[in-house]
Design an enzyme around this catalytic site. Structure first.
Site, mmCIF file in Angstrom:
data_model
loop_
_atom_site.group_PDB
_atom_site.id
_atom_site.type_symbol
_atom_site.label_atom_id
_atom_site.label_comp_id
_atom_site.label_asym_id
_atom_site.label_seq_id
_atom_site.Cartn_x
_atom_site.Cartn_y
_atom_site.Cartn_z
ATOM 1 N N GLY A 46 81.092 12.584 -3.778
ATOM 2 C CA GLY A 46 81.782 13.759 -3.259
ATOM 3 C C GLY A 46 81.731 14.926 -4.220
ATOM 4 O O GLY A 46 81.576 16.086 -3.806
ATOM 5 N N ASP A 47 81.853 14.623 -5.517
ATOM 6 C CA ASP A 47 81.742 15.677 -6.528
ATOM 7 C C ASP A 47 80.340 16.269 -6.530
ATOM 8 O O ASP A 47 80.170 17.490 -6.655
ATOM 9 C CB ASP A 47 82.077 15.116 -7.917
ATOM 10 C CG ASP A 47 83.533 14.691 -8.032
ATOM 11 O OD1 ASP A 47 84.366 15.240 -7.289
ATOM 12 O OD2 ASP A 47 83.836 13.811 -8.858
ATOM 13 N N ARG A 48 79.321 15.411 -6.405
ATOM 14 C CA ARG A 48 77.945 15.905 -6.362
ATOM 15 C C ARG A 48 77.749 16.787 -5.129
ATOM 16 O O ARG A 48 77.084 17.829 -5.202
ATOM 17 C CB ARG A 48 76.962 14.732 -6.349
ATOM 18 C CG ARG A 48 75.486 15.126 -6.193
ATOM 19 C CD ARG A 48 75.015 16.028 -7.324
ATOM 20 N NE ARG A 48 75.073 15.352 -8.598
ATOM 21 C CZ ARG A 48 74.129 14.566 -9.098
ATOM 22 N NH1 ARG A 48 73.028 14.359 -8.405
ATOM 23 N NH2 ARG A 48 74.270 14.013 -10.282
#
Length: 331
Positions: free
Chosen positions: A113-115
């Site tokens: 999700g961060d990526r």
């Protein structure tokens, strides 16, 4: 935190907000908000306009309804609900856009999700449209999971994702492909390579590349340079210059990287890439492949894939050349 929130609410820059269940709502006017399907369900249940409806947080109908409700409640420009292996659903408050993953990827999803959010933010900052940024973010998150997730060692340079509409020069494109192959190999994943001229990309090419991508964890396409195509096909070819051919190939979701070679056959490039699988169309079934001994020398496998009959660049070019000229000088 309140000072930062206040500053973001007054900025003219594109804000991408990755919300947290224990955090505060995104600032109004944010360009893109990126909750997971489960997070979006919880957020909507906290709103008065949930309409008492319930549903599976991973379901497309539920995700579409939740995204629409959050766009309106948060007063943001768009919400992209991430759906794990199904991709992401982008809504501006009306009919949503489903952006599927390029291929199934098994691995640790921690950090995906961060990526996704970071990739989308970088592309939006570069001027990309929201739809293009979300599409590239899905591709980047899928690749991240396939390459081992948070456990994989990736350099900051390798983490960047370029927009398909801004292709690299031939040399940089090939260098990027070599880095991709090395990174996937280091993560213990399978590198697949496929090659060809790809002059006038058609349905047969796309079917072959999609099948090749499903055979491993990344697909690198080896493309003949213009001089190489000319030597093989004659002075009238290629019909499309290599920069454009690379650009089109890199835009395909099933393609992770593209490398260009100037020789008649790709042995030198393959020796650098060292793919686990070298994929060719089934029309080569009775044709000796000069690169097969080389691929097998490091334990690689040559794999033949089904090819759609009746599709060829030569045939397309011949039909285009023989089609009647319509009024106005257009074909």
């Amino acid at each position: 935190a309140d000072v930062l929130r206040d500053a973001l609410s007054r900025t003219t820059a594109s804000v991408v907000w990755d919300p947290h269940l224990r955090g505060r709502p995104p600032v109004p006017g944010a360009r893109l908000v990126t909750p997971s399907a489960q997070e979006a369900r919880v957020f909507v249940r906290q709103l008065d306009d949930d309409e008492g409806q319930s549903g599976d947080g991973a379901g497309l109908r539920t995700a579409a309804r939740d995204a629409r409700a959050l766009v309106r409640a948060w007063q943001v420009q768009a919400v992209a609900v991430t759906l794990g292996e199904r991709g992401a659903l982008l809504s501006h408050g009306e009919t949503p856009l489903l952006v599927p993953t390029p291929a199934a990827a098994s691995g640790d999803p921690c950090g995906a999700g961060d990526r996704f959010a970071a990739t989308a933010a970088g592309l939006l900052a570069d001027g990309a449209f929201t739809e293009a940024a979300v599409q590239a973010a899905v591709h980047a998150a899928t690749r991240y999971v396939a390459e081992g997730g948070a456990r994989a060692m990736v350099t900051a340079e390798d983490q960047r994702t370029r927009r398909p509409e801004q292709p690299l020069p031939d040399g940089d494109t090939t260098a990027d492909a070599l880095r991709t192959a090395a990174r996937v190999r280091t993560a213990g994943r399978t590198v697949v390579a496929a090659g060809g001229c790809f002059d006038l990309l058609h349905a047969g090419h796309v079917a072959l590349l999609q099948a090749a991508r499903r055979a491993g964890d990344c697909l690198i396409v080896c493309v003949n340079s213009d001089d190489s195509v000319r030597r093989r096909k004659g002075d009238g070819r290629p019909l499309v210059p290599v920069a454009d051919r690379v650009r089109v190939l890199r835009a395909l979701e099933c393609v992770d990287a593209v490398a260009v070679f100037d020789e008649d056959t790709p042995e030198r490039l393959l020796a650098e890439l060292r793919p686990h699988i070298w994929a060719k169309g089934g029309d080569y079934a009775r044709t000796p492949l000069p690169e097969q001994p080389l691929v097998e020398s490091w334990g690689g496998q040559v794999l033949l894939l089904p090819y759609l009959d009746g599709r060829s660049t030569t045939g397309l070019a011949r039909r285009a050349a023989s089609s009647p000229v319509r009024s106005g000088g257009r074909r």
